[in-house]
Design an enzyme around this catalytic site. Structure first.
Site, short mmCIF file in Angstrom:
data_model
loop_
_atom_site.label_atom_id
_atom_site.label_comp_id
_atom_site.label_asym_id
_atom_site.label_seq_id
_atom_site.Cartn_x
_atom_site.Cartn_y
_atom_site.Cartn_z
N HIS A 8 -42.72 -3.70 15.63
CA HIS A 8 -43.48 -2.45 15.63
C HIS A 8 -43.00 -1.57 16.78
CE1 HIS A 8 -46.84 0.25 15.08
NE2 HIS A 8 -47.05 0.20 16.39
N GLY A 65 -6.80 0.84 4.26
CA GLY A 65 -8.22 1.22 4.23
C GLY A 65 -8.63 1.88 2.92
N GLU A 121 0.86 -1.19 0.00
CA GLU A 121 0.00 0.00 0.00
C GLU A 121 0.89 1.24 0.00
OE1 GLU A 121 -3.38 0.97 -0.21
OE2 GLU A 121 -2.35 2.90 -0.17
N THR A 150 -6.08 -1.68 -6.93
CA THR A 150 -5.55 -0.32 -6.83
C THR A 150 -6.63 0.76 -6.85
OG1 THR A 150 -5.09 -0.51 -9.18
CG2 THR A 150 -3.23 -0.79 -7.70
C1 LIG Z 1 -16.44 10.71 -1.10
C2 LIG Z 1 -16.68 9.24 -1.36
C3 LIG Z 1 -17.71 8.61 -0.68
C4 LIG Z 1 -17.94 7.25 -0.88
N1 LIG Z 1 -18.96 6.66 -0.19
C5 LIG Z 1 -19.19 5.35 -0.36
C6 LIG Z 1 -20.21 4.70 0.39
O1 LIG Z 1 -20.91 5.32 1.20
N2 LIG Z 1 -20.38 3.37 0.20
C7 LIG Z 1 -19.62 2.65 -0.69
O2 LIG Z 1 -19.82 1.44 -0.82
N3 LIG Z 1 -18.66 3.26 -1.42
C8 LIG Z 1 -18.42 4.57 -1.27
N4 LIG Z 1 -17.41 5.16 -1.98
C9 LIG Z 1 -16.66 4.34 -2.95
C10 LIG Z 1 -15.62 3.48 -2.23
O3 LIG Z 1 -14.74 4.30 -1.52
C11 LIG Z 1 -14.87 2.62 -3.24
O4 LIG Z 1 -15.79 1.87 -4.01
C12 LIG Z 1 -13.92 1.66 -2.55
O5 LIG Z 1 -12.98 2.34 -1.75
C13 LIG Z 1 -13.19 0.79 -3.58
O6 LIG Z 1 -12.32 -0.07 -2.94
P1 LIG Z 1 -11.02 -0.62 -3.67
O7 LIG Z 1 -10.39 -1.57 -2.70
O8 LIG Z 1 -11.36 -1.11 -5.02
O9 LIG Z 1 -10.07 0.64 -3.91
P2 LIG Z 1 -9.58 1.86 -3.02
O10 LIG Z 1 -10.37 2.01 -1.79
O11 LIG Z 1 -9.49 3.01 -3.94
O12 LIG Z 1 -8.13 1.41 -2.56
C14 LIG Z 1 -7.08 1.25 -3.46
C15 LIG Z 1 -5.77 1.38 -2.71
O13 LIG Z 1 -4.71 1.05 -3.57
C16 LIG Z 1 -3.60 1.90 -3.31
N5 LIG Z 1 -2.75 1.91 -4.50
C17 LIG Z 1 -3.08 2.33 -5.76
N6 LIG Z 1 -2.04 2.12 -6.61
C18 LIG Z 1 -1.05 1.56 -5.87
C19 LIG Z 1 0.25 1.10 -6.17
N7 LIG Z 1 0.75 1.17 -7.41
N8 LIG Z 1 0.99 0.60 -5.17
C20 LIG Z 1 0.51 0.52 -3.91
N9 LIG Z 1 -0.72 0.91 -3.56
C21 LIG Z 1 -1.49 1.42 -4.54
C22 LIG Z 1 -4.25 3.24 -3.02
O14 LIG Z 1 -3.37 4.07 -2.27
C23 LIG Z 1 -5.49 2.81 -2.23
O15 LIG Z 1 -5.24 2.81 -0.84
C24 LIG Z 1 -17.13 6.52 -1.79
C25 LIG Z 1 -16.09 7.16 -2.47
C26 LIG Z 1 -15.86 8.49 -2.25
C27 LIG Z 1 -14.74 9.16 -2.98
#
Ligand SMILES: Cc1cc2nc3c(=O)[nH]c(=O)nc-3n(C[C@H](O)[C@H](O)[C@H](O)COP(=O)(O)OP(=O)(O)OC[C@H]3O[C@@H](n4cnc5c(N)ncnc54)[C@H](O)[C@@H]3O)c2cc1C
Length: 465
Positions: free
Chosen positions: A444, A40, A35, A147
């Site tokens: 209820h 998170g 990461e 990612t």
């Molecule tokens: C403001 C906002 C509100 C949201 N609210 C909701 C909600 O209420 N409910 C919901 O279900 N979803 C919500 N989402 C969407 C949700 O955050 C995403 O769908 C979710 O985080 C996706 O998870 P992921 O594991 O695919 O990727 P991410 O959470 O984006 O995690 C990817 C990780 O990979 C890391 N990374 C990327 N490239 C590299 C690399 N080359 N090397 C090492 N690390 C890397 C990044 O730093 C990141 O920590 C919201 C999004 C936003 C922006």
């Protein structure tokens, strides 16, 4: 630095990646997770959790402002509250910090090795990571790309001091006097509503004919009504064109074609999110793509053997719970379990005011699919609990196959309905029929009774309306 060899390498510790790594660790798989930022991912650090913290604080503040106005029927009087956004943000940061440590702790407990730094593919089985103490090479039998995604930047409105993404909006330490939100999807409306409740004058600029265009008009109407009540101006069929030369003013092409100038202290651009698939060597693997997203099969396997992809990099719906479910499945597949993606529905929630929940098909989608359906609709204005919460706006809607009453979709809009998403998801996942919901005793007085009543109504047996 000594090279690491492992059975499973997960790139990205968002909800998809960290869940995958935890489950893999539990299954005894030798797992490494990389990461570059904090554990998170988007969700925990700059997405789901911080936005809900801000929304909660804004709701509390707005509630007291409303009570202080003397225009409430509850017999409560109070003085006007004050909001110190920097303290609110500090409180939000403590929640995020606790969850960061929680995820790290869970990874450790599952014996997952965490490597901090940015990963870069050398080839399909090898990754190099720039860590604080030098370059770390990791070789893995299986790789999971998790990612995630990043905010889309408009070429005419590059992010900077005035133009911000949701990430910066969640870290503002004072409420902007005038906030323009470009993009009326759920992220823009959730944040726009929160800032309006905290006292900002908010304008939403949406290119399509209405806000939340992915939901049907019946569901979004109560939200549009509340935006109006909060004094939020919504410009639909309007396009943000760029900043005026003097800065601090957004140029908008209105529906009529004329140019409107909107003064703004901050311009929050929430026009979508793009998958993080470039700039870290992934493109050199030449994986099959599905538009900008990585193409996966029903096992989250990419076109290259031993490389999986999960979460936002794999497309819509870009939601944390989908990423987590994919992550858990892939860990079990790597452990040799027989798993395929067989989920029947992924609930989607908008934490707007009121909230929206949608699971499965909508009436329009069912009609397009050629299914004959029956629809039951129960308003919260006939639900006792909703009345006691001053939350009579909204309804629950259930739709089922006309022939065997199998439930195909459930939607709701109303105060606090996000908590009904579990019951809705369960009903669809378990293959419930209308009679199952109608025949289940619902406590209820709860808003959940509206779900039972909507099923009863679709069967022509409604009791409370
Ligand atoms: C403001 C906002 C509100 C949201 N609210 C909701 C909600 O209420 N409910 C919901 O279900 N979803 C919500 N989402 C969407 C949700 O955050 C995403 O769908 C979710 O985080 C996706 O998870 P992921 O594991 O695919 O990727 P991410 O959470 O984006 O995690 C990817 C990780 O990979 C890391 N990374 C990327 N490239 C590299 C690399 N080359 N090397 C090492 N690390 C890397 C990044 O730093 C990141 O920590 C919201 C999004 C936003 C922006």
């Amino acid at each position: 630095m000594k090279d690491i060899s492992c059975k499973l390498l997960v790139i990205g510790a968002g909800p998809g990646g960290y869940v995958c790594a935890i489950r893999a660790g539990q299954l005894g798989i030798d797992t490494v997770i990389v990461e570059e930022r904090k554990p998170g991912g988007t969700c925990l650090n700059v997405g789901c959790i911080p936005s809900k913290a801000l929304i909660h604080a804004a709701e509390e503040y707005d509630r007291i402002v409303h009570l202080a106005s003397g225009k409430n029927p509850l017999g409560i009087t109070t003085t006007k509250p004050e909001l110190d956004l920097s303290q609110t943000i500090a409180w939000k940061d403590t929640i995020v910090g606790r969850l960061n440590s929680g995820v790290s702790g869970l990874l450790k407990k599952s014996k997952v090795k965490m490597v901090q730094g940015r990963a870069r593919f050398r080839d399909g089985k090898t990754v190099e990571v720039e860590t604080e103490t030098g370059q770390q090479i990791i070789r893995a039998e299986n790789v999971v790309i998790a990612t995630g995604s990043a905010p889309v930047e408009l070429p005419s409105l590059p992010f900077g001091e005035t133009v911000i993404s949701s990430t910066e909006a969640l870290a503002l330490t004072s409420v902007p006097e005038k906030l323009v939100v470009v993009g009326g999807g759920y992220i823009g409306l959730e944040l726009g509503t929160a800032f309006a409740k905290m006292g900002a004058k908010v304008t939403v600029v949406e290119a399509q004919a209405r806000i939340l265009p992915q939901y049907d008009a019946e569901l979004t109407r109560p939200v549009a009504k509340k935006l109006q009540a909060l004094g939020i101006d919504v410009m639909t069929r309007a396009k943000a064109r760029g900043l005026a030369k003097a800065g601090g003013t957004l140029l908008v092409e209105a529906e009529s074609g004329s140019e409107v100038q909107l003064a703004a202290d901050k311009i929050l651009v929430t026009v979508g999110r793009r998958p993080v698939t470039q700039g870290w060597g992934m493109e050199e693997l030449v994986l099959d793509m599905d538009g900008p997203f990585i193409r996966i099969d029903e096992r989250c396997q990419t076109s290259m053997r031993g490389i999986y992809a999960i979460g936002d990099v794999t497309g819509e719906p870009m939601l944390a719970h989908r990423a987590m479910a994919q992550g858990e499945m892939v860990a079990e597949i790597v452990a040799g379990h027989k798993r395929v993606w067989d989920k029947r529905a992924i609930p989607a929630v908008c934490f707007t005011d009121p909230e929206i929940v949608a699971v499965g098909l909508t009436p329009d989608e069912a009609q397009k699919a050629g299914s004959e359906v029956r629809v039951g609709h129960f308003p919260f204005s006939a639900n006792g609990r909703a009345m006691t919460k001053l939350g009579e706006e909204g309804f629950v809607r259930v739709l089922a196959r006309a022939d065997n009453h199998l439930i195909l979709g459930i939607q709701a809009v109303g105060q606090g309905v996000s908590e009904l998403s579990a019951a809705f998801g369960l009903a669809i996942e378990m293959g419930a029929r209308l009679e199952d919901i109608a025949g289940t005793i619902h406590a209820h007085p709860t808003q959940g009774e509206a779900f039972q009543e909507s099923a009863l109504k679709s069967l022509g047996r409604e009791l409370h309306i």
